[in-house]
Structures are given as structure tokens and as C-alpha cells.
Design a protein around this motif. Structure first.
Motif, short mmCIF file in Angstrom:
data_model
loop_
_atom_site.label_atom_id
_atom_site.label_comp_id
_atom_site.label_asym_id
_atom_site.label_seq_id
_atom_site.Cartn_x
_atom_site.Cartn_y
_atom_site.Cartn_z
N UNK A 33 -8.67 10.78 22.91
CA UNK A 33 -7.92 9.86 22.04
C UNK A 33 -8.73 9.60 20.78
N UNK A 34 -8.09 8.93 19.80
CA UNK A 34 -8.83 8.61 18.58
C UNK A 34 -8.87 7.09 18.34
N UNK A 35 -8.87 6.35 19.43
CA UNK A 35 -8.88 4.89 19.32
C UNK A 35 -10.32 4.37 19.33
N UNK A 36 -10.95 4.39 18.18
CA UNK A 36 -12.38 4.05 18.12
C UNK A 36 -12.69 2.81 17.26
N UNK A 65 -11.38 9.12 13.95
CA UNK A 65 -10.59 9.59 12.80
C UNK A 65 -9.17 9.11 12.90
N UNK A 66 -8.85 8.03 12.17
CA UNK A 66 -7.51 7.47 12.19
C UNK A 66 -6.46 8.54 11.89
N UNK A 67 -5.28 8.35 12.48
CA UNK A 67 -4.22 9.32 12.26
C UNK A 67 -4.31 10.51 13.21
N UNK A 68 -5.53 10.78 13.71
CA UNK A 68 -5.69 11.77 14.78
C UNK A 68 -5.91 13.21 14.36
N UNK A 69 -6.08 13.48 13.06
CA UNK A 69 -6.25 14.88 12.66
C UNK A 69 -7.50 15.51 13.29
N UNK A 70 -8.60 14.74 13.28
CA UNK A 70 -9.85 15.29 13.84
C UNK A 70 -9.67 15.55 15.34
#
Ligand code: BGC
Length: 419
Positions: A33-36, A65-70
Motif C-alpha cells: 500500500x502507499x498509506x505512509x 508516494x501519494x496517488x500510488x504511482x511509485x
């Protein structure tokens, strides 16, 4: 010996590039996930605790990385290496693309047992099922057409909440005159595209938004209304401070929380940051729809796509899916996350004024045909088209595309190429 060291270093680097190998323990579930951010981490802890209650261990694979692209780039690499996590946060068409490639699990047994069909809203089902099979589990419904205002700063600049784009410009003029940054922008392509989603709707209305950014209708994309949308984008961005390029979304939220800026135009994940900073809706901050978009909801939903994993991982994966879908977890998670539950049978009782508005708006927009997929976050069209859109919008924001005329031409071309 030297050779061995080099080899070991090389393997370690590869391990970093592909951060996860299957945990061998059947009690572990690997989740990407990208919830950091601060608020996001608190929300994800609710899911982790829910999984623990079922006797399993959430093995965390966070990719910032917000939006999740990374995260999506990392995920692609892991799949290519034959090493997917058990589940990954995903947006929009991504899970469907992986399903079409035969990579996803079939969750129908669990879905049937728990009655998901009856409680998950129809528009979300489209992104969580493929050819009649549940392949992903929705955690929430976010929407991107919000603004978040610091209440004290609004009073200080002597303004009122803006209901139209003209009101917004007038309010931002007041903030500027009072020496406050009018708008906290995060200068990353996905955030700029989220802002543009709202501006397109505020400029052309929901029907126009749908035709242009969901149906990708050529005449709408080439229209004067689209040009006007780019003009409006340029004007909104002109109120940002000079340092916005590259700024993370949560740092922009922090500017509003601290009173350094009046408002932030972004989705309701911002609410998670206000909550994590112990700020209270209507006391410390105000939420409202992006001026000119009240009545519509530009939505997205964080789903956990479940991969087709070896037999030994299936029980843990099912435990994760069942946890996410439980009514209790949907409430507790979304209270912290800022989004609204992905089930229609959940009471809004525990939610604050912004959460209640989010739940009510979603219901009304769905009934009125004003529920619109965010193109920025791949609910309007598949990732290739969303990427083309982000690219053009961002180049325009940062001056690589100079005029609105050029922006329209580039957008039409980029979308055509991506189709
Ligand atoms: C996700 C949100 C997340 C935000 C910032 C969006 O793409 O849908 O859940 O909070 O990115 O990371």
C-alpha cells in the motif's frame, strides 16, 4: 572473498528493488500500500489490528508516494519477477487490468458467504469484480472534489465559504491582501490532475465532465469549455506560493493545519491529516465541495486487489478480505482515513459533519447520476489514459505547455496515443 561480497551486495540491492519475497508462514499476509502519511498510517493500523484479531499477521509492504504511482511501479516489478504480494492497494481500472492478465484471485466463495453483492454500491462493484468474480475488496469511497479551509484564517482574512469559482478567486484575493498563502498546492502531477478534475467540473458542469473525462468524447475534449478549464487552472495555480513544485500532499495539508495557508483543494484523505493533528471539523477547519461542484461527487475507491496466490496463502488472504469488508472495520477505518464506507448498510452515526456530508453526498450523487469517476486517479479511464492526462496537466501547470490552446491540442493527442 571480494567476489562473494560483491555478490552479496548485489543480491541485497536486488532485494531492495523487489522488496518482498513470499512470507513462508501461512499465517502471514503480505500487503502492499502507499498509506505512509501520519493519518494514513493510523488508518492502516485499524486493518492490521483487524487481521491480527483473526489470528493472522499483516506483513507490511509500504511504498511511499501519494496517488500510488511509485507503488504501482514496484508492484509491476514484483509481478514480473513472479513475486506478487498477497494483496495490494489499487485504484480504478488497475485491478481489472491484472484480472484480464489472469493474475487475480477468485473471492466469490467469501463474497457469497458474506453477502457483498447486496451491500457494495454498484459503481464500486465494476472495479472489484471481473467476469462475475470478486477480485478485489473496496475499503472506502474517497472523493476528490473537496476543499479544506482553516477556519481561523478564513475569519482573519474576513472571508466566507466560496460557492463558485468567482467566489473562490475573490476569497483568494482577500487572503493574498492579508499576507496569507491563499492556496496550499502540492506540485506533483497526480495532485495537479486531481485539482483539474474539480476545475473541469466547476467550469463545465457534471454532464460536461462526464463526456470529456469519462467518455473521452473528442468534441468535448477539444471544446472551448475545456480551454476555459485550462484558463481557470492557470488562474487557480497563480495563487499558490512559489515553492509548491514537488510538494507532497500532506505537507500542503500541514500548511492549512498550521494556518500558513487558507485552503487546500484535494480529496478527503486530507481529513485524515486534520484528525491525526487533533483538529476538529467545524471548530478548527471547514470542509466543503470544490466551489461550483456541490451536488456532484468525483469519486475513487481504494481497493485491495487480491492476487492468485499459492494454496498455502489463501486462508490468510481470505482473512484479510473478510476483515476489510466487516462493518466494524469499515466504520473504524474510514473514521480515521477521511473517506466513507464502501458498504451501503453502515450508519453515519459516528461520523463528524464532513464524514456525514461525504456519506450523504455519495448517496445523492449516485441517485442523481452525478457520481463521476476521477480521471486523475483512474476511475475515469484506464491507467494509460490517466497517465497521459496527468502529464499534460502537469506540463501546463509548470509552464512546459504555455497556452490553453496548446494544452487542449496536447491533451487530445496524448489521449489518442494512449487509447
Ligand atoms: C488514495 C488515498 C491516499 C492518497 C494519498 C490516493 O490515491 O486513494 O487513499 O490517501 O492517494 O496518498
Amino acid at each position: 572473498m571480494k567476489c562473494l561480497n560483491t555478490l552479496v551486495a548485489g543480491v541485497a540491492m536486488m532485494a531492495l528493488a523487489t522488496p518482498l519475497a513470499y512470507a513462508d508462514d501461512a499465517k502471514d499476509v503480505n500487503v502492499m500500500h502507499w498509506w505512509t502519511s501520519g493519518g494514513e498510517a493510523k488508518a492502516v493500523a485499524v486493518l492490521q489490528q483487524g487481521v491480527a484479531k483473526q489470528g493472522y499477521t499483516w506483513k507490511d509492504v509500504p511504498i511511499a508516494g501519494g496517488g500510488g504511482d511509485a507503488a504501482m511501479t514496484a508492484l509491476k516489478a514484483m509481478l514480473a519477477a513472479g513475486n506478487p504480494p498477497d494483496a495490494s492497494q489499487m485504484l480504478g481500472y488497475t485491478a481489472l487490468d491484472y484480472a484480464a492478465a489472469g493474475k487475480m484471485a477468485d473471492l466469490n466463495d467469501l463474497a457469497k458467504k458474506e453477502g457483498w453483492d447486496a451491500v457494495v454500491p454498484e459503481p464500486l462493484k465494476k472495479f472489484s469484480t471481473y467476469e462475475g468474480k470478486w477480485i478485489a475488496v473496496p475499503t472506502n469511497v474517497h472523493s476528490s472534489n473537496w476543499i479544506w479551509l482553516n477556519k481561523g484564517v478564513l475569519a482573519k482574512v474576513g472571508g466566507t465559504q466560496p460557492q463558485s469559482l468567482d467566489d473562490l478567486f475573490a476569497l483568494m484575493d482577500k487572503a493574498k491582501a492579508a499576507g496569507v498563502v491563499p492556496i496550499a498546492l502540492g506540485g506533483q502531477d497526480w495532485q495537479e490532475a486531481v485539482l483539474f478534475d474539480s476545475i473541469v467540473e466547476a467550469t463545465g458542469g457534471p454532464e460536461f465532465y462526464k463526456k470529456a473525462l469519462n467518455d473521452l468524447d473528442d468534441a468535448s475534449l477539444k471544446s472551448d469549455t475545456m480551454k476555459k478549464s485550462f484558463d481557470n487552472l492557470k488562474k487557480v495555480v497563480s495563487y499558490a506560493d512559489p515553492n509548491f513544485a514537488g510538494r507532497d500532499w500532506n505537507l500542503a495539508t500541514a500548511m492549512v493545519i498550521k494556518g500558513e495557508a487558507l485552503l487546500q483543494p484535494i480529496g478527503d484523505w486530507a481529513k485524515g491529516e486534520f484528525g491525526a493533528a487533533n483538529k476538529v471539523a467545524d471548530t478548527d477547519y471547514l470542509c466543503q465541495r470544490f466551489p461550483g461542484t456541490d451536488g456532484s461527487v468525483i469519486y475513487l475507491s481504494d481497493v485491495f486487489g487480491m492476487f492468485d496466490v499459492p494454496e498455502s496463502h489463501k486462508a490468510a488472504q481470505v482473512a484479510l478480505a473478510s476483515t476489510i469488508m466487516s462493518k466494524e472495520v469499515q466504520v473504524d477505518f474510514n473514521l480515521i482515513k477521511g473517506s466513507v464506507p464502501a458498504r451501503t448498510d453502515v450508519s453515519d452515526e459516528k461520523f463528524d459533519v464532513c464524514g456525514k456530508k461525504g456519506i450523504a453526498d455519495l448517496k445523492a450523487a449516485n441517485a442523481d447520476g452525478k457520481l463521476l469517476g476521477s480521471l486523475a486517479l483512474t476511475y475515469g479511464a484506464p491507467p494509460a489514459i490517466s497517465n497521459a492526462y496527468k502529464d499534460v496537466v502537469s506540463k501546463f501547470v509548470h509552464g512546459q505547455i504555455k497556452t490553453s490552446d496548446e494544452a487542449v491540442t496536447e491533451l487530445v493527442k496524448a489521449i489518442d496515443d494512449a487509447k
